[in-house]
Enzyme design. Structure first.
Site, mmCIF file in Angstrom:
data_model
loop_
_atom_site.group_PDB
_atom_site.id
_atom_site.type_symbol
_atom_site.label_atom_id
_atom_site.label_comp_id
_atom_site.label_asym_id
_atom_site.label_seq_id
_atom_site.Cartn_x
_atom_site.Cartn_y
_atom_site.Cartn_z
ATOM 1 N N ASP A 125 0.837 -1.200 0.000
ATOM 2 C CA ASP A 125 0.000 0.000 0.000
ATOM 3 C C ASP A 125 0.872 1.250 0.000
ATOM 4 O O ASP A 125 2.105 1.177 0.040
ATOM 5 C CB ASP A 125 -0.943 0.006 1.217
ATOM 6 C CG ASP A 125 -0.201 -0.203 2.530
ATOM 7 O OD1 ASP A 125 0.897 0.375 2.695
ATOM 8 O OD2 ASP A 125 -0.714 -0.943 3.388
ATOM 9 N N ASP A 201 4.785 0.649 -16.454
ATOM 10 C CA ASP A 201 4.245 -0.476 -15.680
ATOM 11 C C ASP A 201 4.619 -1.771 -16.394
ATOM 12 O O ASP A 201 5.756 -1.959 -16.799
ATOM 13 C CB ASP A 201 2.736 -0.299 -15.525
ATOM 14 C CG ASP A 201 2.164 -1.017 -14.313
ATOM 15 O OD1 ASP A 201 2.632 -2.127 -14.001
ATOM 16 O OD2 ASP A 201 1.234 -0.496 -13.682
#
Length: 289
Positions: A125, A201
Site C-alpha cells: 500500500d 508499468d
C-alpha cells in the site's frame, strides 16, 4: 530532415468488467486461453477458447500468473509465496515469508527463455515506502537478482537472449541488462529510457525486439525501440491507469491491455482492451517446474 510522424492507435473495449487492479495478461495460443489477475481482490481470471470466463480467489493479493511450460497450470506470485494453480486449486510451492516484510507482496512476474521464473516484490500500500527486490526462482530456490527495487514491474528478454529489460516504476524508467541464458545472470544495468508523463508499468516485447510498455496514469501504451529506447508509436487507451499488456489473437498481432479501476471513476477504468498493431509477439516462455 523531416521528422518521422509518430504512429498512433486507439484501443477498443474488449471485456466490459471493472477490475480493481487488473494485471499480468497472458495468451497461450496452443490452448486459445487468456489469463490475467486482479491483484487487490486476489483473483485469477481465465477466458477459455469457448468464451467461458471464470475466476479463482486465492484469498490474498496475486501479483501475477505465469503459464507453466507444456501445461494448463499457472504459477501465481502471491503475498506469501509462489503457488501452482491447476485443476481449479492452488498449492504453495515456495514460501516467501522469510524474505518479505509483513507489508510486502509479489508483484509482476515472467518466465525467462530457459524456464526460470522472475518476479518482483513491492509494498502492499501507499502507507509504506516503495521497496522490494527482483528475484529469480529455479531449482526450488529464490535468488535476488536486483536489490533495492522500488516497484518491480515489466520484464522482457531480447530474441537473441543477450539482453533483459526491466521497469522499476518509481524511477519512471526501463532498464536494460546484459543477460546470460546459460546461468540466468544479469549485469551492466543501464537506463534505456525514461517516461515523464506517467509511470512505466507492465510490458511485453514483439518479434522485432521492440517493447510495448503500459503507462500507469497515462491512458496509453508506448511502443519503444529495444535498441535505443526511441518512442515509435502510441496506443491510446480509454482508462487512466493502464497496467500491462501482452500479444494475443490468431496471428499474435493484437495487444491485450489491462487497467485498474482503483481510485478512478471513468466508465471503462479497470476494463480490458485490445488493439491490432503492425507487430507480432510470440507465445510466452513457460515456467519449468
Amino acid at each position: 530532415m523531416e521528422k518521422k510522424q509518430l504512429k498512433k492507435y486507439t484501443a477498443e473495449l474488449w471485456i466490459d468488467r471493472r477490475f480493481a487492479l487488473g494485471e499480468c495478461p497472458n495468451y497461450i495460443p496452443s490452448l486459445g486461453r487468456y489469463s490475467w489477475v486482479d491483484i487487490i481482490n486476489g483473483e485469477l481470471w481465465i477466458l477459455d477458447q469457448g468464451g467461458d470466463l471464470r475466476s479463482f480467489s486465492l484469498g490474498q493479493p496475486i501479483g501475477a500468473a505465469v503459464p507453466v511450460k507444456d501445461s494448463e497450470a499457472l504459477i501465481l506470485a502471491a503475498m506469501d509465496g509462489l503457488y501452482k494453480f491447476e485443476k481449479g486449486g492452488a498449492k504453495l510451492i515456495h514460501s516467501m515469508k522469510d524474505a518479505y516484510a509483513p507489508y510486502q507482496r509479489s508483484n509482476d512476474a515472467k518466465s525467462d527463455p530457459a524456464g526460470r521464473l522472475w518476479f518482483g516484490s513491492s509494498a502492499i500500500d501507499d502507507d509504506h515506502e516503495p521497496c522490494g527486490d527482483l528475484y529469480r526462482f529455479s531449482d526450488g530456490k529464490a535468488v535476488i537478482m536486483q536489490e533495492s527495487t522500488k516497484i518491480a514491474n515489466g520484464m522482457a528478454w531480447r530474441s537473441d537472449n543477450k539482453e533483459f529489460y526491466f521497469s522499476d516504476s518509481v524511477y519512471r524508467a526501463v532498464f536494460a541488462y546484459d543477460y546470460d541464458l546459460v546461468t540466468g545472470n544479469i549485469s551492466g544495468r543501464r537506463e534505456l529510457f525514461k517516461i515523464e508523463d506517467g509511470v512505466p508499468d507492465g510490458m511485453c516485447i514483439d518479434t522485432d525486439d521492440n517493447l510495448w510498455v503500459a503507462v500507469w496514469g497515462g491512458n496509453r501504451v508506448e511502443k519503444r525501440s529495444g535498441a535505443t529506447g526511441e518512442l515509435l508509436a502510441v496506443i491510446e487507451v480509454p482508462a487512466v491507469q493502464t497496467t500491462s499488456c501482452c500479444f494475443g489473437g490468431e496471428n499474435m498481432d493484437t495487444l491485450i491491455i489491462t487497467s485498474a479501476a482503483v481510485g478512478q471513476t471513468g466508465e471503462y477504468d479497470g476494463c480490458l482492451f485490445r488493439c491490432r498493431v503492425d507487430a507480432r509477439g510470440k507465445a510466452p516462455d513457460g515456467v519449468m517446474i
